[in-house]
Every structure is written in C-alpha cells, then in structure tokens.
Design an enzyme around this catalytic site. Structure first.
Site, PDB file in Angstrom:
ATOM      1  N   ASN A 141       0.945  -1.015   0.043  1.00 39.22           N
ATOM      2  CA  ASN A 141      -0.108  -0.081   0.205  1.00 39.22           C
ATOM      3  C   ASN A 141       0.675   1.284  -0.050  1.00 39.22           C
ATOM      4  O   ASN A 141       0.520   2.202  -0.469  1.00 39.22           O
ATOM      5  CB  ASN A 141      -1.012  -0.058   1.104  1.00 39.22           C
ATOM      6  N   LYS A 164      12.759  -6.549   0.565  1.00 45.96           N
ATOM      7  CA  LYS A 164      11.903  -7.364  -0.289  1.00 45.96           C
ATOM      8  C   LYS A 164      10.632  -6.410  -0.380  1.00 45.96           C
ATOM      9  O   LYS A 164       9.710  -6.656   0.554  1.00 45.96           O
ATOM     10  CB  LYS A 164      11.563  -8.717   0.177  1.00 45.96           C
ATOM     11  N   GLY A 216       2.722  -5.837   7.217  1.00 44.91           N
ATOM     12  CA  GLY A 216       1.827  -6.692   6.521  1.00 44.91           C
ATOM     13  C   GLY A 216       0.936  -7.071   7.453  1.00 44.91           C
ATOM     14  O   GLY A 216       0.504  -6.538   8.225  1.00 44.91           O
ATOM     15  N   SER A 217       0.286  -8.207   6.907  1.00 43.55           N
ATOM     16  CA  SER A 217      -1.015  -8.878   7.564  1.00 43.55           C
ATOM     17  C   SER A 217      -0.777  -9.486   8.973  1.00 43.55           C
ATOM     18  O   SER A 217       0.295  -9.987   8.925  1.00 43.55           O
ATOM     19  CB  SER A 217      -1.787  -9.624   6.707  1.00 43.55           C
ATOM     20  N   VAL A 218      -1.733  -9.624   9.685  1.00 44.76           N
ATOM     21  CA  VAL A 218      -1.312 -10.243  10.984  1.00 44.76           C
ATOM     22  C   VAL A 218      -1.152 -11.736  10.777  1.00 44.76           C
ATOM     23  O   VAL A 218       0.197 -12.164  11.254  1.00 44.76           O
ATOM     24  CB  VAL A 218      -2.631 -10.288  11.969  1.00 44.76           C
ATOM     25  N   PRO A 219      -1.651 -12.374   9.823  1.00 45.04           N
ATOM     26  CA  PRO A 219      -1.191 -13.888   9.758  1.00 45.04           C
ATOM     27  C   PRO A 219       0.344 -14.037   9.071  1.00 45.04           C
ATOM     28  O   PRO A 219       0.934 -14.948   9.678  1.00 45.04           O
ATOM     29  CB  PRO A 219      -2.063 -14.393   8.600  1.00 45.04           C
ATOM     30  N   THR A 220       0.646 -13.054   8.165  1.00 50.70           N
ATOM     31  CA  THR A 220       2.125 -13.313   7.870  1.00 50.70           C
ATOM     32  C   THR A 220       2.831 -12.907   9.024  1.00 50.70           C
ATOM     33  O   THR A 220       3.988 -13.503   8.926  1.00 50.70           O
ATOM     34  CB  THR A 220       2.237 -12.474   6.415  1.00 50.70           C
ATOM     35  N   CYS A 272      -3.312   0.897   6.931  1.00 53.32           N
ATOM     36  CA  CYS A 272      -3.348  -0.074   8.130  1.00 53.32           C
ATOM     37  C   CYS A 272      -3.968   0.704   9.244  1.00 53.32           C
ATOM     38  O   CYS A 272      -4.718   0.152  10.062  1.00 53.32           O
ATOM     39  CB  CYS A 272      -2.017  -0.711   8.388  1.00 53.32           C
ATOM     40  N   GLU A 375     -10.762  -6.191   9.252  1.00 54.14           N
ATOM     41  CA  GLU A 375      -9.963  -5.388   8.584  1.00 54.14           C
ATOM     42  C   GLU A 375     -10.516  -5.579   7.154  1.00 54.14           C
ATOM     43  O   GLU A 375     -10.358  -6.700   6.546  1.00 54.14           O
ATOM     44  CB  GLU A 375      -8.474  -5.443   8.848  1.00 54.14           C
ATOM     45  N   GLU A 452       8.149   2.212  14.271  1.00 60.28           N
ATOM     46  CA  GLU A 452       8.915   3.084  13.164  1.00 60.28           C
ATOM     47  C   GLU A 452       8.905   4.350  13.365  1.00 60.28           C
ATOM     48  O   GLU A 452       7.829   5.134  13.885  1.00 60.28           O
ATOM     49  CB  GLU A 452       8.293   2.446  11.759  1.00 60.28           C
TER      50      GLU A 452
HETATM   51  N1  LIG Z   1       1.247  -1.286  10.612  1.00 57.64           N
HETATM   52  C1  LIG Z   1       1.580  -0.865   9.400  1.00 57.64           C
HETATM   53  O1  LIG Z   1       2.712  -0.038   9.355  1.00 57.64           O
HETATM   54  C2  LIG Z   1       1.139  -1.341   8.103  1.00 57.64           C
HETATM   55  C3  LIG Z   1       1.498  -0.543   6.913  1.00 57.64           C
HETATM   56  C4  LIG Z   1       1.034  -1.188   5.628  1.00 57.64           C
HETATM   57  C5  LIG Z   1       0.077  -2.473   5.571  1.00 57.64           C
HETATM   58  N2  LIG Z   1      -0.002  -2.888   6.973  1.00 57.64           N
HETATM   59  C6  LIG Z   1      -0.958  -4.236   6.797  1.00 57.64           C
HETATM   60  O2  LIG Z   1      -0.390  -4.904   5.673  1.00 57.64           O
HETATM   61  C7  LIG Z   1      -1.770  -5.982   5.210  1.00 57.64           C
HETATM   62  C8  LIG Z   1      -1.837  -5.470   3.571  1.00 57.64           C
HETATM   63  O3  LIG Z   1      -0.318  -5.902   3.048  1.00 57.64           O
HETATM   64  P1  LIG Z   1      -0.095  -7.332   2.231  1.00 57.64           P
HETATM   65  O4  LIG Z   1      -1.485  -7.827   1.840  1.00 57.64           O
HETATM   66  O5  LIG Z   1       1.170  -6.896   1.248  1.00 57.64           O
HETATM   67  O6  LIG Z   1       0.196  -8.150   3.629  1.00 57.64           O
HETATM   68  P2  LIG Z   1       0.861  -9.629   3.375  1.00 57.64           P
HETATM   69  O7  LIG Z   1       0.979  -9.975   4.787  1.00 57.64           O
HETATM   70  O8  LIG Z   1       0.108 -10.383   2.361  1.00 57.64           O
HETATM   71  O9  LIG Z   1       2.194  -9.330   2.563  1.00 57.64           O
HETATM   72  C9  LIG Z   1       3.238  -8.602   3.182  1.00 57.64           C
HETATM   73  C10 LIG Z   1       4.519  -8.919   2.847  1.00 57.64           C
HETATM   74  O10 LIG Z   1       5.117 -10.137   3.205  1.00 57.64           O
HETATM   75  C11 LIG Z   1       5.471 -11.171   2.407  1.00 57.64           C
HETATM   76  N3  LIG Z   1       5.105 -12.411   2.849  1.00 57.64           N
HETATM   77  C12 LIG Z   1       4.268 -13.054   2.622  1.00 57.64           C
HETATM   78  N4  LIG Z   1       4.143 -14.379   2.950  1.00 57.64           N
HETATM   79  C13 LIG Z   1       5.400 -14.433   3.722  1.00 57.64           C
HETATM   80  C14 LIG Z   1       6.299 -15.243   4.511  1.00 57.64           C
HETATM   81  N5  LIG Z   1       5.606 -16.577   4.665  1.00 57.64           N
HETATM   82  N6  LIG Z   1       7.386 -15.118   4.847  1.00 57.64           N
HETATM   83  C15 LIG Z   1       7.878 -13.966   4.858  1.00 57.64           C
HETATM   84  N7  LIG Z   1       7.220 -13.026   3.957  1.00 57.64           N
HETATM   85  C16 LIG Z   1       6.300 -13.159   3.471  1.00 57.64           C
HETATM   86  C17 LIG Z   1       4.783 -10.681   1.260  1.00 57.64           C
HETATM   87  O11 LIG Z   1       5.335 -10.926   0.034  1.00 57.64           O
HETATM   88  C18 LIG Z   1       4.746  -9.007   1.305  1.00 57.64           C
HETATM   89  O12 LIG Z   1       6.183  -8.564   0.820  1.00 57.64           O
HETATM   90  C19 LIG Z   1      -2.856  -5.274   5.806  1.00 57.64           C
HETATM   91  O13 LIG Z   1      -3.025  -6.063   6.826  1.00 57.64           O
HETATM   92  C20 LIG Z   1      -2.324  -3.911   6.400  1.00 57.64           C
HETATM   93  O14 LIG Z   1      -3.064  -3.367   7.579  1.00 57.64           O
HETATM   94  C21 LIG Z   1       0.410  -2.470   7.840  1.00 57.64           C
END
Ligand SMILES: NC(=O)c1ccc[n+]([C@@H]2O[C@H](COP(=O)([O-])OP(=O)(O)OC[C@H]3O[C@@H](n4cnc5c(N)ncnc54)[C@H](O)[C@@H]3O)[C@@H](O)[C@H]2O)c1
Length: 478
Positions: A141, A164, A216-220, A272, A375, A452
């Site tokens: 995003n 990455k 990224g997302s909570v599960p990842t 986010c 979310e 951050e």
């Molecule tokens: N808190 C914050 O600062 C912030 C900022 C932006 C987005 N987000 C969150 O990010 C999410 C959306 O982003 P997204 O769809 O790219 O999230 P995502 O978790 O799908 O992916 C995030 C990153 O992790 C990588 N990834 C995926 N699987 C992985 C694994 N097993 N091991 C290591 N890396 C892996 C992806 O390639 C990508 O670069 C939303 O939940 C949003 O709230 C948080």
C-alpha cells in the site's frame, strides 16, 4: 539503466507505461535474478493491464534529499502506475520518504552512549552498535515509503538492509537503492530482492540475518515472528488494524467529518491505521451522516494520474472482489449502504477494466458485524452510534487490533482521558492519519510491536554494548 525506467516520464499517461528493467538491486546495480522462477504479471490497477513481468529470485541463500527532489515526480508517477493511488497522495508519500531519510541522517550523528561512574574511579560506558544485516519486508500500500521507513533508521544505525517489496508493487524500491548509491552509500549496504512468500521465508530464516522488520497482515506477521524466533532474531511487526474514531457531540463537526474522510479513504482505504469504526455520539448522528455522505459522494474516483482525481484504483481484482464482498455481507447482516460500495467504471475507455469502486459509508452497524470486526482494507466506513464516554471506550477497545485511534472533542480533559484509555499505539486528537516522521508509529495488541519513525526506532535497529573500565587493582577473592 536507472534512467530507462524514469525516462517514461513526463509524457506518460495511464495505460502507456511498460517497465522492463530488472528490479533487484545487488552490490550496487540492478540485476536479473540469478535463478529465475516463472515470471508473474504485475498489473496497472487503473487499467487492469499487465505493465511489468516480475521475475523473482529462487533460493536466494544459494546464490540524500536533493537526489529525491530531482526524482520526486517521476517516482510518484511510477508509484501511481503500480499501486493505483492518486498522484496527489503519491507525491506526499515520496515527500514523507525523503523527510524520513533526512531525519535519520540527522540523528546518525547524535547516536551516543552513556558514561556511568563506578566506585574507586572505575567507570563504564555504553556504545550503540549496529545489529548487522537487517531484512525489511514491505506491504503493497505504501511501497516506496515503507522501504524508506525501514532502511533509513537501519542504515543510520550502521546496519545493512536487504529489502523485499511486495510482489504486487515491485517497481519503486530499486529507485531508492539507486538514490542511496548516488548519495554515497557503499555498494551492498542496501539491496532489493524481489519475490513473494518463498523469498520472504528464505530471508527470515537466513542465519546471517540479525533482524526482520515486517509490514503486512497479522497472519504473515505471525509466521515471520515464528521463523525469526528460531534464529533468535529481533523483529519489528507493523501489522493490520481496525481502528476506532470517536466523535463526541461537542466536536467541531466540520473538522470531525474531514477527519472521518481522512481516516477512511486515503489510498482507496488500503491503510493499516485507518479509523474504520467511526463511533458517533447519538445526538449528532443525523448531521454527521448527512455531511459525511455528501462529502463521500463528491470524491472524484478515476484516473489516478490526473491531479483532479481523489481516489484511484484498488490494488488488484481479487482484492476489489474481497472488499465488495465485505459490503454485500454487511448488507446481509443488516447494515444500510448510505452511498457507494459498488464497482465503479470510469467513463474513460482505457479504465474500463480497472479495479475501481465507489467509496462507501455503512450505517446501522453493530459491533458484532463482520464489517465492524474485520480489517476490510478498502474504502468502507462503518458508522456506529454511542451514548456515553465510558461505553464507547469499552467498545472501541473490544478488538484484537490496536494500531491507531482517534477522538474529536472540544473538551480537553476528555480528549486526554480518552487517549489514555484507548488501547492503541497512536491516538489522534482532533485529526486523523497524519504521519510526521518525528513521531513513533506502531501497534498495540495484535497490530504488532516495535516502532517506526521517531527517535525511539534507533533502539530497534541497534544494540547496546557495555564497556566496564577498571582504573585500580583487581579485587581478587581467591
Ligand atoms: N502497521 C503498518 O505499518 C502497516 C502498513 C501497511 C500495511 N499494513 C498491513 O499490511 C496488510 C496488507 O499488506 P499485504 O497484503 O501486502 O500483507 P501480506 O502479509 O500479504 O504481505 C506482506 C509482505 O510479506 C510477504 N510475505 C508473504 N508471506 C510471507 C512469508 N511466509 N514469509 C515472509 N514474507 C512473506 C509478502 O510478499 C509481502 O512482501 C494489511 O493487513 C495492512 O493493515 C500494516
């Protein structure tokens, strides 16, 4: 090579740009992956067309602000083409990125330890030392800004970083690498590696990596933490949110409505820290809804490269469908759609396959609805009525997330009391979604940990060494 990607400008318009330069940056230059996997198409959200073929690296293990300003508009345009957000927002993102780099460049010279006097003339001092090689993993995003937010403090503390980007938005991180090089950063200190989950996994598991900073997302995020735990690596997790925005009846309504829009519709709602649970005190609900719906309907959705556009396209088709699915489900669960929530087809023929939707306001929401609990990561605002401060704080905290929160009121005591009682890493009083690089940003609860921005982030990219100095004889017990 660097120039080729930027040369598409300034005549570029939506649907005309094709990117072909390699997007990995290793040892000071752009490189093709050594062992390529199948190429994956990267789509331009505004047209639905492929504009780049992303070749990611397989088994990776085996194998200054002036500069920014010169490139500002070009980077912003590429960000728009790859991410779909409006050019107005992308320019702000790039500005925040260079402000972050300037800020940490300034702090680098101020890194210092402590001197501790001990009995008998002995003393100790502490040194702030780098961790080593840090990995940054970004979401799609804010592609360029996330790369800057992670790399600037990492490099300022003396670390190297391998970054990455998300495979959905691979295009701009490499330009940051080139800017660092041009500014004099030694080759190899900031590298960009393209790929998805597999590449991310390799990076998290690599024995020479000292720290992983993940957005990224909570599960990842949980997976990243598990993998990092095995190597006892430090982790920063910037995860998702479902933040509350609380609007009291004594607020300045005009500002509260503006705040609600800022809290929900930046970057097509894919933010986010968005305040997507908008709690409005019952007495002012009719006026609030009338105004917020009027303003939401007036948001100009369309070609993200046009200055007049206020909302561009969502990141990809499956995500658009997911967001629209949340709206359908909300309707089934009893919510009322006051505006938007539908796929939007702009009149410009080249945008007919784009991933646009009309920004949505949902009324009649209850705390147990899916749209209020999960979310959505799209332009969908859920509005909820409340009576008392005590009640709304309890409801606002009734979530596993804790990234941000907001309160609109003219009562200064209430504002600070509510800010204290909300379980979130940030609370905005009478504003929402501003992110000055000087203030720390990060989550409570399942929205993550670590921070951050701000001075505190130095602590997340460095380690403290204590040096104890004896000035007399050794006190021998033996
Ligand atoms: N808190 C914050 O600062 C912030 C900022 C932006 C987005 N987000 C969150 O990010 C999410 C959306 O982003 P997204 O769809 O790219 O999230 P995502 O978790 O799908 O992916 C995030 C990153 O992790 C990588 N990834 C995926 N699987 C992985 C694994 N097993 N091991 C290591 N890396 C892996 C992806 O390639 C990508 O670069 C939303 O939940 C949003 O709230 C948080």
């Amino acid at each position: 090579m660097a120039q080729a990607i930027l040369d598409v400008m300034p005549g570029a318009s939506t649907g005309t740009v094709q990117v072909s330069d390699p997007l990995n940056f290793w040892a000071g230059k752009r490189v093709e992956p050594r062992q390529q996997k199948n190429a994956e198409p990267v789509f331009e959200p505004a047209t639905g067309d492929c504009f780049f073929l992303l070749k990611s690296e397989e088994p990776l293990g085996s194998r200054k602000s002036r500069l920014f300003l010169e490139k500002r508009e070009k980077i912003a345009k590429l960000e728009v083409i790859n991410n779909g957000k409006s050019i107005t927002e992308a320019l702000v993102d790039i500005d925040i990125a260079w402000q972050c780099i300037e800020y940490y460049a300034g702090l680098a010279g101020a890194l210092a330890g402590q001197h501790v006097q001990l009995p008998g003339g002995a003393f100790a001092y502490t040194r702030r030392e780098p961790l080593g090689v840090c990995v940054g993993i970004g979401a799609w995003n804010y592609p360029f800004q996330i790369a800057a937010w992670k790399s600037a403090p990492a490099l300022a503390c003396g670390n190297a970083m391998v970054f990455k980007p998300s495979p959905f938005t691979p295009v701009t991180a490499v330009i940051l690498a080139e800017i660092y090089k041009e500014a004099g950063v030694p080759d190899g200190l900031f590298c960009v590696v393209q790929g998805g989950a597999e590449t991310g996994t390799i990076l998290c598991q690599h024995p020479k990596v000292a720290k992983v900073s993940f957005t990224g997302s909570v599960p990842t995020g949980k997976k990243v933490m598990e993998m990092s735990a095995k190597g006892v690596k430090q982790v920063t997790l910037e995860l998702g949110g479902k933040s509350p925005l609380i609007i009291f009846k004594d607020c300045d309504l005009e500002n509260a409505v503006r705040g609600a829009l800022m809290a929900n519709f930046l970057t097509q709602g894919q933010v986010c820290c968005n305040g997507t649970r908008v709690f409005v005190q019952k007495d002012i609900m009719p006026q609030f809804l009338e105004e917020v719906v009027k303003r939401t309907k007036a948001i100009l959705v369309g070609d993200p490269l046009l200055d007049s556009t206020r909302m561009g396209a969502l990141i990809n088709k499956p995500h658009l469908e997911k967001v629209l699915g949340f709206v359908s489900q909300a309707k089934l669960q009893g919510a009322r759609v006051l505006c938007g929530g539908e796929r939007f087809v702009p009149s410009d023929p080249k945008l007919v396959n784009g991933y646009f939707m009309s920004p949505c306001v949902l009324d009649n929401c209850r705390d147990d609805m899916t749209c209020v609990k999960e979310e959505i990561f799209g332009p969908v605002m859920s509005v909820l009525p409340f009576d008392t401060e005590e009640e709304v704080v309890q409801r606002a905290n009734n979530t596993t997330f804790g990234l941000a929160s907001g309160v609109f009121t003219r009562d200064i005591s209430r504002a600070h009391r509510v800010a204290e009682n909300l379980e979130a890493g940030t609370c905005f009083i009478n504003n929402y979604n501003i992110s000055p690089v000087e203030v720390p940003f990060g989550g409570y609860k399942m929205s993550g940990f670590g921070r951050e921005n701000g001075q505190v982030t130095i602590e997340y990219y460095s380690q403290l060494k204590t040096v104890v100095v004896e000035m007399g004889d050794v006190d021998n017990y033996f």
